[in-house]
Design a protein around this motif. Sequence first.
Motif, PDB file in Angstrom:
ATOM      1  N   TRP A 144     -12.746  -3.602  -2.414  1.00 26.32           N
ATOM      2  CA  TRP A 144     -13.278  -2.431  -3.100  1.00 26.32           C
ATOM      3  C   TRP A 144     -13.359  -1.207  -2.178  1.00 26.32           C
ATOM      4  N   LEU A 145     -13.427  -1.429  -0.866  1.00 27.35           N
ATOM      5  CA  LEU A 145     -13.433  -0.326   0.084  1.00 27.35           C
ATOM      6  C   LEU A 145     -12.056  -0.104   0.714  1.00 27.35           C
ATOM      7  N   ALA A 146     -11.351  -1.172   1.003  1.00 28.83           N
ATOM      8  CA  ALA A 146     -10.103  -1.058   1.758  1.00 28.83           C
ATOM      9  C   ALA A 146      -8.916  -0.618   0.901  1.00 28.83           C
ATOM     10  N   LEU A 147      -8.801  -1.143  -0.323  1.00 31.53           N
ATOM     11  CA  LEU A 147      -7.613  -0.836  -1.127  1.00 31.53           C
ATOM     12  C   LEU A 147      -7.480   0.655  -1.453  1.00 31.53           C
ATOM     13  N   PRO A 148      -8.560   1.379  -1.816  1.00 37.08           N
ATOM     14  CA  PRO A 148      -8.392   2.829  -2.025  1.00 37.08           C
ATOM     15  C   PRO A 148      -7.903   3.554  -0.774  1.00 37.08           C
ATOM     16  N   VAL A 149      -8.359   3.109   0.391  1.00 35.02           N
ATOM     17  CA  VAL A 149      -7.919   3.722   1.649  1.00 35.02           C
ATOM     18  C   VAL A 149      -6.428   3.479   1.859  1.00 35.02           C
ATOM     19  N   ILE A 150      -5.998   2.243   1.659  1.00 30.29           N
ATOM     20  CA  ILE A 150      -4.588   1.888   1.875  1.00 30.29           C
ATOM     21  C   ILE A 150      -3.684   2.603   0.874  1.00 30.29           C
ATOM     22  N   LEU A 151      -4.101   2.661  -0.392  1.00 31.51           N
ATOM     23  CA  LEU A 151      -3.289   3.327  -1.411  1.00 31.51           C
ATOM     24  C   LEU A 151      -3.182   4.824  -1.138  1.00 31.51           C
ATOM     25  N   THR A 152      -4.287   5.431  -0.698  1.00 35.66           N
ATOM     26  CA  THR A 152      -4.242   6.861  -0.348  1.00 35.66           C
ATOM     27  C   THR A 152      -3.246   7.107   0.771  1.00 35.66           C
ATOM     28  N   TRP A 153      -3.318   6.262   1.797  1.00 32.26           N
ATOM     29  CA  TRP A 153      -2.385   6.395   2.922  1.00 32.26           C
ATOM     30  C   TRP A 153      -0.939   6.219   2.446  1.00 32.26           C
ATOM     31  N   LEU A 154      -0.711   5.234   1.597  1.00 30.85           N
ATOM     32  CA  LEU A 154       0.651   4.926   1.143  1.00 30.85           C
ATOM     33  C   LEU A 154       1.239   6.071   0.329  1.00 30.85           C
ATOM     34  N   VAL A 155       0.448   6.651  -0.562  1.00 31.89           N
ATOM     35  CA  VAL A 155       0.946   7.746  -1.402  1.00 31.89           C
ATOM     36  C   VAL A 155       1.277   8.972  -0.546  1.00 31.89           C
ATOM     37  N   LEU A 156       0.356   9.350   0.329  1.00 32.74           N
ATOM     38  CA  LEU A 156       0.587  10.542   1.146  1.00 32.74           C
ATOM     39  C   LEU A 156       1.641  10.299   2.224  1.00 32.74           C
ATOM     40  N   PHE A 157       1.800   9.066   2.661  1.00 34.57           N
ATOM     41  CA  PHE A 157       2.864   8.767   3.621  1.00 34.57           C
ATOM     42  C   PHE A 157       4.232   9.111   3.026  1.00 34.57           C
ATOM     43  N   ARG A 158       4.344   8.987   1.715  1.00 38.41           N
ATOM     44  CA  ARG A 158       5.609   9.318   1.035  1.00 38.41           C
ATOM     45  C   ARG A 158       5.767  10.814   0.822  1.00 38.41           C
ATOM     46  N   PHE A 159       4.682  11.502   0.465  1.00 39.33           N
ATOM     47  CA  PHE A 159       4.816  12.902   0.058  1.00 39.33           C
ATOM     48  C   PHE A 159       4.300  13.908   1.100  1.00 39.33           C
ATOM     49  N   ALA A 160       3.348  13.523   1.933  1.00 37.20           N
ATOM     50  CA  ALA A 160       2.800  14.437   2.954  1.00 37.20           C
ATOM     51  C   ALA A 160       2.381  13.607   4.165  1.00 37.20           C
ATOM     52  N   PRO A 161       3.334  13.105   4.937  1.00 36.40           N
ATOM     53  CA  PRO A 161       3.025  12.148   6.008  1.00 36.40           C
ATOM     54  C   PRO A 161       2.005  12.648   7.014  1.00 36.40           C
ATOM     55  N   ARG A 162       2.026  13.948   7.303  1.00 36.21           N
ATOM     56  CA  ARG A 162       1.107  14.483   8.311  1.00 36.21           C
ATOM     57  C   ARG A 162      -0.350  14.299   7.911  1.00 36.21           C
TER      58      ARG A 162
END
Length: 392
Positions: A144-162
């Motif tokens: 419940w805490l980790a998955l939102p963090v990982i998904l946020t990182w994954l989405v922005l890694f594709r569209f705004a890596p910085r």
Amino acid sequence: MIQPISAGIVSALTGFASSFVLVVAGLRAVGATGQQASSGLLAVCVISGLCCILLAWRFRMPISFAWSTPGAALLVAAAATTDDFGAAVGAFLVCGTLILLCGLWPALGRAITRIPKPLASAMLAGILFPICLAPITAAVEIPWLALPVILTWLVLFRFAPRWAVPAAMVVALVGIGVSAGPNALAGVSLLPQVTFVVPQFDPLVIVSLGLPLFIVTMAGQNVPGFAVMSTFGYTVPPRPALLASGLGTMAGSFFGGHAVNLAAITAALMAGPDSHPDKSKRWVATVTSGILFIVLGLAAGVATALISAAPPVLITAVAGLALLGALVSAVVSALENPAHRIPAIATFLVTASGVVIVSIGSAFWGLLVGGVVMLWSAFPWRRSTPRTVAKG
């Protein structure tokens, strides 16, 4: 001058947000209290900022400094080495002294750069590997805490890596605040505090922590820092840069800071054409970054308090996401030369194992084992040739 100022702001925010969690986690792992960790984070922020301002102003070049991210990862990996923060501070002080000597005595600096690149990279990969496994562990233990963090990182890694890691950190802090409740920061001093730590010199801690910290800081930060600057046409004077790194590390160690060095990744943001088309004006970005880094250091108390309220695996998971790129680079560098792959893998496996032998941590043993395997495989053994017996 708006362009270099904005580049400096982006660089400082990115550099701070992407790895301050790792610094606090590393200091806590080697025995720092919350107050000492806050002081250490403040110290490396202020000293890094001052080095940025002074050297950029003096040489009119975007010479930038930061804390040692690989060094902070080493502290996390060295948790089993010591829980005496005074001994860890003694190791930090030794590390700074050795960097200072590299500036005063160029032969020492050349000797460090001659450590076989596959072994140095494999040692760094072994340090980073357990940390980069943390997002997987956190996703299982606290989804419940980790998955939102990982998904946020994954989405922005594709569209705004910085912005992938800073955004993941923000999501993690929001999750921490919601789960901990309104009293998470009750009774915690949020003002910046400077805590003097008396260094203690334990030979085993110096060997298992101080020497590896020196090697990863030089090989993983200072040497790449020079290389990044050269790719943009700047020749950084090595002696002033190493003297600043060494003296800054020594000064910061008395207040809990682990290591200060040339920046590499954030340096590219300020030394490149995105900072300013005119390379003679890009130093303004570094001065701006230094000023903002000092300001961000004043938030060390708040940052440490929030991190202390979080499950440790979540903090390590965020650090693991931030270090994935560094892990990939280290692995590629370690295995680049086919002739050195077995020594590199040996170094990686021993370091990643986390073994502690006679109170000396795995980073030292990994480098030692890799060196022995490399020497053994390269030794020019003489092969006996059968004698030819004359007939008749």
